[in-house]
Scaffold this active site. Structure first.
Site, PDB file in Angstrom:
ATOM      1  CE  LYS A  69      43.613  57.806  66.849  1.00  0.00           C
ATOM      2  NZ  LYS A  69      43.541  56.634  67.756  1.00  0.00           N
ATOM      3  CB  SER A  91      46.833  41.639  66.814  1.00  0.00           C
ATOM      4  OG  SER A  91      46.160  42.688  65.952  1.00  0.00           O
ATOM      5  NE  ARG A  92      46.263  45.268  61.905  1.00  0.00           N
ATOM      6  CZ  ARG A  92      46.341  46.376  61.161  1.00  0.00           C
ATOM      7  NH1 ARG A  92      47.440  46.828  60.512  1.00  0.00           N
ATOM      8  NH2 ARG A  92      45.118  46.749  61.067  1.00  0.00           N
ATOM      9  CG  ASN A  99      47.302  51.055  69.889  1.00  0.00           C
ATOM     10  OD1 ASN A  99      47.796  51.991  69.084  1.00  0.00           O
ATOM     11  ND2 ASN A  99      47.032  49.930  69.101  1.00  0.00           N
ATOM     12  CB  VAL A 137      41.484  38.399  75.331  1.00  0.00           C
ATOM     13  CG1 VAL A 137      40.136  38.431  75.235  1.00  0.00           C
ATOM     14  CG2 VAL A 137      42.161  37.947  76.528  1.00  0.00           C
ATOM     15  CE1 TYR A 173      43.258  57.426  62.838  1.00  0.00           C
ATOM     16  CE2 TYR A 173      44.383  59.506  62.557  1.00  0.00           C
ATOM     17  CZ  TYR A 173      44.414  58.205  63.246  1.00  0.00           C
ATOM     18  OH  TYR A 173      45.466  57.656  64.038  1.00  0.00           O
ATOM     19  CB  ALA A 206      36.766  64.674  64.233  1.00  0.00           C
ATOM     20  CB  SER A 224      46.823  61.278  65.974  1.00  0.00           C
ATOM     21  OG  SER A 224      47.588  61.755  64.606  1.00  0.00           O
TER      22      SER A 224
END
Length: 245
Positions: free
Chosen positions: A157, A10-11, A88, A58, A153, A155, A140
């Site tokens: 990725k 959505s962004r 994502n 959706v 975060y 960990a 990342s």
């Protein structure tokens, strides 16, 4: 028209990926908790063009792990075979581990690691039934470099990269390619919070002396979903303007 699910569509990066995929002939199915104004505007734009019907939304909360099987089943029923999945969706929480609430740690792991694994499980079942497909996980560079204040975060990725490599071996014989894209610091809302000094520091550290654009990440994903990448699997494509060079 090949269907590609884009979570967190959505962004930001997710929307950039979804938009790019519609431009090259895919139907992108954006999954997010709610439709953002930006997504509504891109859908409207595609409906007015010759790409009408190529971007769908959706609504689904990806933290609701128990509902993922039904979500994938519904997408397949409504749109047909699932060719691609782009994992994502994710959240970032900055802060020292010692001060982070356990509930916040759990939330990060649930959305950034568990959810894409379960999404992949059900998407792979569908792909195997249809003769193949593609999965692209958005990781990342911090998975490999580390970053102060982003231990959990990072960990989540890093786990996606291990997951990518092992799943590629598991499903390759069934015609499913699995890869990851590891962006550096992308010019999005997430990096807007950085101070000018911090942004400058990142730019100076990059070989190309700039931040990465959303389009750079979207182009990498599009390549891995394309027929040009038919013999690429189990790999991580780094898109970081040379930050880790």
């Amino acid at each position: 028209m090949r269907n590609v699910i884009v979570t967190g569509g959505s962004r930001g990066i997710g929307l950039g990926i979804a938009r790019r995929l519609t431009e090259v002939g895919f139907r992108a199915i954006a999954i997010a908790r709610k439709e953002s104004n930006e997504l509504a505007s891109v859908i409207e734009e595609t409906e007015r063009s010759e790409r009408s019907g190529s971007l769908r939304f959706v609504p689904f909360d990806l933290a609701e792990i128990e509902g993922i099987a039904d979500l994938v089943k519904r997408v397949r029923k409504d749109f047909g075979p699932i060719y691609g999945l782009v994992n994502n969706a994710g959240i970032s929480a900055e802060g020292a581990l010692a001060l982070m609430h356990n509930s916040q740690i759990e939330q990060l792991v649930r959305l950034n690691t568990l959810s894409p694994m379960v999404m992949s499980k059900y998407a792979v079942r569908s792909m195997m039934a249809d003769g193949g497909g593609r999965i692209v996980n958005i990781a990342s560079i911090v998975a490999g470099t580390g970053y102060s204040g982003l231990s959990v975060y990072s960990a989540t990725k890093a786990s996606l990269i291990g997951f990518t490599r092992s799943l590629a071996r598991e499903v390759g014989r069934m015609g499913v390619n699995v890869n990851a894209v590891a962006p550096g610091f992308v010019d999005t809302e997430m990096t807007q919070a950085l101070t000018d000094e911090h942004r400058e520091q990142i730019v100076r550290r990059s070989a190309l002396r700039r931040l990465v654009d959303i389009d750079d990440v979207a182009n990498a994903v599009e390549f891995l979903l394309s027929d040009r990448a038919k013999n690429i699997t189990g790999t991580v494509l780094t898109v970081d303007a040379g930050n880790t060079a």
